[in-house]
Design an enzyme around this catalytic site. Structure first.
Site, PDB file in Angstrom:
ATOM      1  N   LYS A 245      11.177  -5.025 -57.013  1.00  0.00           N
ATOM      2  CA  LYS A 245      11.405  -5.130 -58.424  1.00  0.00           C
ATOM      3  C   LYS A 245      11.019  -3.817 -59.188  1.00  0.00           C
ATOM      4  CE  LYS A 245       7.981  -5.577 -61.361  1.00  0.00           C
ATOM      5  NZ  LYS A 245       7.134  -5.772 -62.215  1.00  0.00           N
TER       6      LYS A 245
ATOM      7  N   THR B 115       3.928  -4.225 -64.782  1.00  0.00           N
ATOM      8  CA  THR B 115       4.557  -3.125 -64.561  1.00  0.00           C
ATOM      9  C   THR B 115       6.167  -3.550 -65.238  1.00  0.00           C
ATOM     10  OG1 THR B 115       3.651  -2.236 -62.423  1.00  0.00           O
ATOM     11  CG2 THR B 115       5.724  -1.699 -62.614  1.00  0.00           C
TER      12      THR B 115
ATOM     13  N   LYS C  32       4.303   4.927 -64.199  1.00  0.00           N
ATOM     14  CA  LYS C  32       4.158   4.250 -63.145  1.00  0.00           C
ATOM     15  C   LYS C  32       5.201   4.068 -62.102  1.00  0.00           C
ATOM     16  CE  LYS C  32       2.807   0.658 -60.439  1.00  0.00           C
ATOM     17  NZ  LYS C  32       2.448  -0.416 -61.165  1.00  0.00           N
TER      18      LYS C  32
END
Length: 289
Positions: free
Chosen positions: A241, A98, A173
């Site tokens: 994050k 990711t 995502k």
């Protein structure tokens, strides 16, 4: 059977690489920054390991990467011993990290310059999804490369889709994480409210989960949240994050994400409580402190 390399054996990568070997039946070579983890993988799955990403990728048809962030990704792909140093023309680099859409587009161009195809393919489903081989994989890249890679990706996936050109997998995502952030905050507030109101949480959830309020988070996390246990699934540090990537992209494209920004701050509160490695359902803890 294809010749495959897998770079990065964290809680996700370790089982994903295992599925490529056992379910996919591929010839798999792994690399991990901590060599002991690679040795453990070789012992469990009877594969091979290499001392650098470049050596792992040499001669491979497909190279998978699943590391921590943009900087880690650049190091193992474009760095001194990165996979692009040795990947053969016509091979496919598939990134399950990711990361930002920016680095995905950057690596797409770097790979193309080497005659290599690139697909950004972040995943959703958490550690359990990786271990059970039922991840959702969101892909960005060229259709021909996607069609070539999809049968290999299927070894660890339940759902795979091509979302658009390079970077589109990462953008998808980001949408996934936006949805999860809002849902978990809503669930945390509902559980907190119910407990203060003197309701039996499990009895309530048994009813409302069958209606419009139902969600994966409600089904899978309400019991542990009610018990104050937060050792299941995706860690707060990783969610922050991801939300940082989301908010940076929103600043770039002009999207307004007030709820996401607020929940990101709430996760900062959880970190201040010492919950860096708690799972994302720990938003409840800041309400009950």
């Amino acid at each position: 059977m294809a010749k495959v390399a897998f770079i990065g054996l964290g809680v996700m990568g370790f089982p994903m690489a295992g599925h490529l070997k056992t379910k996919g039946g591929h010839d798999v070579t792994v690399y991990n920054r901590t060599a002991e983890k690679a040795a453990a993988w070789v012992e469990k799955f009877s594969g091979k390991s290499a001392p650098t990403p470049a050596e792992a990728a040499e001669g491979c048809d497909f190279v998978f990467v699943c590391v921590g962030n943009d900087d880690d990704l650049r190091q193992v792909t474009s760095g001194e011993n990165g996979v692009l140093k040795s990947m053969k023309p016509g091979s496919v680099l598939i990134d399950n990290t990711t990361a930002s859409a920016e680095v995905a587009r950057e690596l797409y161009e770097a790979a193309k310059a080497k005659g290599v195809d690139f697909i950004d393919a972040p995943v959703s489903g958490g550690q359990a999804g990786a271990e059970n081989g039922v991840l959702t994989v969101m892909c960005g890249g060229d259709e021909a490369a996607y069609e070539k890679a999809r049968p290999v990706i299927d070894a660890y996936a339940r759902m795979v889709g091509l979302m658009g050109p390079a970077g589109s997998g990462q953008l998808t995502k980001m949408m996934n994480q936006i949805c999860i952030a809002g849902i978990v905050q809503g669930l945390a507030e509902a559980v907190h409210f119910g407990k203060r109101a003197g309701l039996e949480i499990e009895k309530v959830v048994d009813v409302i989960s069958k209606g419009a309020a139902g969600s994966w988070q409600m089904e899978n996390r309400h019991k542990t949240m009610n018990q104050g246990k937060y050792d299941f699934g995706f860690a707060v540090d990783w969610m922050r994050k991801d939300l940082g990537i989301v908010l940076a992209e929103a600043r770039s494209n002009g999207a307004k994400l007030p709820l996401t920004a607020l929940v990101d701050q709430f996760y900062g509160d959880v970190q201040a409580l010492g919950g860096n490695r708690w799972d994302t359902s720990s938003l409840l803890a800041r309400l009950e402190k």
